[in-house]
Design a protein around this motif. Sequence first.
Motif, PDB file in Angstrom:
ATOM      1  N   ALA A 151      41.204  49.227  28.621  1.00 44.57           N
ATOM      2  CA  ALA A 151      41.349  50.042  27.354  1.00 44.57           C
ATOM      3  C   ALA A 151      41.498  49.918  25.854  1.00 44.57           C
ATOM      4  O   ALA A 151      40.563  49.802  24.655  1.00 44.57           O
ATOM      5  N   THR A 152      42.471  48.661  25.830  1.00 45.44           N
ATOM      6  CA  THR A 152      43.040  47.784  24.572  1.00 45.44           C
ATOM      7  C   THR A 152      41.595  46.762  23.595  1.00 45.44           C
ATOM      8  O   THR A 152      40.939  47.409  23.018  1.00 45.44           O
ATOM      9  N   LEU A 153      40.373  45.600  25.070  1.00 45.28           N
ATOM     10  CA  LEU A 153      39.623  45.863  25.227  1.00 45.28           C
ATOM     11  C   LEU A 153      38.302  46.747  24.484  1.00 45.28           C
ATOM     12  O   LEU A 153      37.470  46.860  23.751  1.00 45.28           O
ATOM     13  N   GLY A 154      38.256  47.961  25.479  1.00 45.92           N
ATOM     14  CA  GLY A 154      37.184  48.848  24.986  1.00 45.92           C
ATOM     15  C   GLY A 154      37.587  49.503  23.607  1.00 45.92           C
ATOM     16  O   GLY A 154      36.479  49.569  22.839  1.00 45.92           O
ATOM     17  N   THR A 155      39.228  49.667  23.245  1.00 51.07           N
ATOM     18  CA  THR A 155      38.568  50.906  21.810  1.00 51.07           C
ATOM     19  C   THR A 155      38.169  49.711  20.419  1.00 51.07           C
ATOM     20  O   THR A 155      37.234  50.181  19.692  1.00 51.07           O
ATOM     21  N   SER A 178      64.415  49.905  34.560  1.00 53.24           N
ATOM     22  CA  SER A 178      63.637  51.077  34.432  1.00 53.24           C
ATOM     23  C   SER A 178      62.998  51.860  35.839  1.00 53.24           C
ATOM     24  O   SER A 178      62.329  51.477  36.334  1.00 53.24           O
ATOM     25  N   ARG A 179      63.264  53.184  35.946  1.00 50.08           N
ATOM     26  CA  ARG A 179      62.976  54.043  37.344  1.00 50.08           C
ATOM     27  C   ARG A 179      61.105  54.223  36.353  1.00 50.08           C
ATOM     28  O   ARG A 179      61.122  54.736  37.083  1.00 50.08           O
ATOM     29  N   LEU A 180      60.922  54.406  34.861  1.00 52.46           N
ATOM     30  CA  LEU A 180      59.488  54.274  34.444  1.00 52.46           C
ATOM     31  C   LEU A 180      59.498  53.389  34.533  1.00 52.46           C
ATOM     32  O   LEU A 180      60.035  52.735  33.160  1.00 52.46           O
ATOM     33  N   THR A 181      57.626  52.967  34.154  1.00 51.47           N
ATOM     34  CA  THR A 181      57.604  51.528  34.010  1.00 51.47           C
ATOM     35  C   THR A 181      56.394  51.679  33.330  1.00 51.47           C
ATOM     36  O   THR A 181      55.464  52.135  33.901  1.00 51.47           O
ATOM     37  N   VAL A 182      55.938  51.703  32.116  1.00 53.68           N
ATOM     38  CA  VAL A 182      54.568  51.385  31.094  1.00 53.68           C
ATOM     39  C   VAL A 182      54.440  49.832  30.906  1.00 53.68           C
ATOM     40  O   VAL A 182      54.944  49.132  30.811  1.00 53.68           O
ATOM     41  N   ARG A 183      52.988  49.792  31.538  1.00 50.43           N
ATOM     42  CA  ARG A 183      52.596  48.804  31.722  1.00 50.43           C
ATOM     43  C   ARG A 183      51.563  48.404  31.266  1.00 50.43           C
ATOM     44  O   ARG A 183      50.852  49.380  30.564  1.00 50.43           O
ATOM     45  N   HIS A 184      50.741  47.475  30.043  1.00 52.09           N
ATOM     46  CA  HIS A 184      50.358  47.307  29.167  1.00 52.09           C
ATOM     47  C   HIS A 184      49.128  47.078  29.422  1.00 52.09           C
ATOM     48  O   HIS A 184      49.143  45.736  30.246  1.00 52.09           O
ATOM     49  N   ASP A 185      47.601  46.666  29.586  1.00 56.41           N
ATOM     50  CA  ASP A 185      46.728  45.906  29.238  1.00 56.41           C
ATOM     51  C   ASP A 185      46.647  44.186  29.308  1.00 56.41           C
ATOM     52  O   ASP A 185      47.702  44.068  28.248  1.00 56.41           O
ATOM     53  N   GLY A 186      46.719  43.525  29.316  1.00 59.20           N
ATOM     54  CA  GLY A 186      46.490  42.084  29.497  1.00 59.20           C
ATOM     55  C   GLY A 186      46.520  41.021  30.708  1.00 59.20           C
ATOM     56  O   GLY A 186      47.380  41.892  31.426  1.00 59.20           O
ATOM     57  N   ALA A 187      47.133  39.845  30.194  1.00 58.57           N
ATOM     58  CA  ALA A 187      46.894  39.190  31.507  1.00 58.57           C
ATOM     59  C   ALA A 187      48.235  38.610  31.250  1.00 58.57           C
ATOM     60  O   ALA A 187      49.064  37.610  29.683  1.00 58.57           O
ATOM     61  N   HIS A 188      49.269  38.444  31.935  1.00 59.32           N
ATOM     62  CA  HIS A 188      50.614  37.728  32.527  1.00 59.32           C
ATOM     63  C   HIS A 188      50.601  35.935  32.178  1.00 59.32           C
ATOM     64  O   HIS A 188      51.803  35.970  33.127  1.00 59.32           O
ATOM     65  N   PHE A 189      49.770  35.495  31.739  1.00 63.25           N
ATOM     66  CA  PHE A 189      50.243  33.840  31.640  1.00 63.25           C
ATOM     67  C   PHE A 189      49.343  34.106  30.838  1.00 63.25           C
ATOM     68  O   PHE A 189      48.453  34.454  29.232  1.00 63.25           O
ATOM     69  N   THR A 190      48.797  32.231  29.854  1.00 60.66           N
ATOM     70  CA  THR A 190      48.932  31.706  28.553  1.00 60.66           C
ATOM     71  C   THR A 190      47.331  30.926  29.163  1.00 60.66           C
ATOM     72  O   THR A 190      47.302  30.596  29.812  1.00 60.66           O
ATOM     73  N   PRO A 191      45.641  31.907  28.753  1.00 54.42           N
ATOM     74  CA  PRO A 191      45.074  31.705  29.511  1.00 54.42           C
ATOM     75  C   PRO A 191      44.367  30.242  29.086  1.00 54.42           C
ATOM     76  O   PRO A 191      44.983  30.065  27.400  1.00 54.42           O
ATOM     77  N   VAL A 201      50.079  38.714  42.912  1.00 54.98           N
ATOM     78  CA  VAL A 201      50.628  38.859  41.854  1.00 54.98           C
ATOM     79  C   VAL A 201      49.642  39.578  40.836  1.00 54.98           C
ATOM     80  O   VAL A 201      48.871  38.699  40.626  1.00 54.98           O
ATOM     81  N   GLY A 202      50.220  40.508  39.934  1.00 54.86           N
ATOM     82  CA  GLY A 202      49.136  41.122  39.418  1.00 54.86           C
ATOM     83  C   GLY A 202      49.079  39.929  37.810  1.00 54.86           C
ATOM     84  O   GLY A 202      50.125  39.890  36.462  1.00 54.86           O
ATOM     85  N   ALA A 203      47.946  39.281  37.897  1.00 56.25           N
ATOM     86  CA  ALA A 203      47.934  38.138  36.900  1.00 56.25           C
ATOM     87  C   ALA A 203      47.262  38.788  35.089  1.00 56.25           C
ATOM     88  O   ALA A 203      47.874  38.560  34.550  1.00 56.25           O
ATOM     89  N   VAL A 204      46.341  39.530  35.806  1.00 55.49           N
ATOM     90  CA  VAL A 204      46.233  40.420  34.556  1.00 55.49           C
ATOM     91  C   VAL A 204      46.157  41.755  35.595  1.00 55.49           C
ATOM     92  O   VAL A 204      45.283  42.492  36.472  1.00 55.49           O
ATOM     93  N   HIS A 205      46.467  42.744  34.137  1.00 52.61           N
ATOM     94  CA  HIS A 205      46.982  43.998  34.708  1.00 52.61           C
ATOM     95  C   HIS A 205      46.200  45.124  33.614  1.00 52.61           C
ATOM     96  O   HIS A 205      45.759  44.660  32.913  1.00 52.61           O
ATOM     97  N   HIS A 206      46.162  46.753  34.268  1.00 49.93           N
ATOM     98  CA  HIS A 206      45.531  47.275  32.906  1.00 49.93           C
ATOM     99  C   HIS A 206      46.561  48.171  32.487  1.00 49.93           C
ATOM    100  O   HIS A 206      47.735  48.374  33.343  1.00 49.93           O
TER     101      HIS A 206
END
Length: 398
Positions: free
Chosen positions: A107-111, A50-63, A34-39
Amino acid sequence: MDSSVYVFAEDLHGEGVERVLDRISAYGVDGVTVGAVHHAALDVTPHGLSRLTVRHDGAHFTPPAELFDGLRLAPVPGHVHALTRLREACAGRGLKLHGWTVFLRNATLGTEHPDVTVRDCFGDRGSLIDLCPAHPDVREYSVALARAVARLGVDSVVAEALHFTPVEPQRSFVQLGPMDSFLFGLCFCDYCMRRATDLGVNAEVAREECARIVGGVFDGDPAAQGEVTRAALTAYAGPEVVAYARARSETVTTLVSEVSSAVAEEGCKLVFIDSTGAVKGYRDGLPTPGLAAHDAWQLGVDLVALGDLVPAFGVLAYARDAARVADDVGAYLRSVGKDREVRAVLRPGYPDSDSTDRLVAKARGAKAAGALAVDFYAYGLVPHPVLDRIPEALAAAG
């Protein structure tokens, strides 16, 4: 043969954990990755909400907050939290759970923190998505992130992008050849240059040569043709550039070692994924001739060194040809050692597999070459009829 299906958190959120796991169980696989942390990404998802999915940077759990206390970098909160009780849901079906973690593409952390990203030979930080593995803050973040995923109770932490990455512009109307692109993608931040200097490399000469060559192509010089090899690169850019590129392996090896040790301390194991196979064959399933294990050095990956430090490896076998899949798996095993777990990651459909027979042949080839597991990428990106090829492929692989 052990096996798993890669799943995005958005799949679980959109279709429901129970429904997704029921489908995956029916394929006959042993686990879920499972994608626990993705870009961030924009994906076609044929059976998603949705047939088009926008994925966001982030951890999909509470670290765990204490892991990042005092650190400059911390995980970006994911937009989807679908991993709660996933461990129990998998256990109820007899499925292993693996935590797929994207480390250095964010990209979020990099920005927010441009100084932790890679810097090219011209001194620019144009690729804010790529965090530099030599930066101390990035290294601390990586170790803490690995611990956080391990504490989810997963059977393994599957590490993606825990190395340097090639430059990947969305648009380029300059005909950069493979060697020019490689030189343009080298990081010359202060930390990379210092590490290379400590290893006896004249880092400034290497930077100047890269800027001269790539700058010349930008000004109209013909691009170099042919694959990137150390011999060709020495002739094209000189020995100091090759020495600089080699020095990057020390950065990656020590970082992966720290991450692997941290994961082991949490009672878990690391599966290291080298992205070379994707770099070579992602778009069309027709990888360039050099085997991925032989070209991994271009991303700073020293597989021989990592074989002594990491218990398991994922081979991105993104190829149409079953013989090529077998060759890639075999080359990895010769590099990391026959006693290491090697997992071949196959795409069950386009652009690699146009039929069940082709997928079956590749699964057989991976097993014959010594792979201990075959994994399939990825549930949410592939139509259901294509996913239905998996059981036959697993049966053929034994």
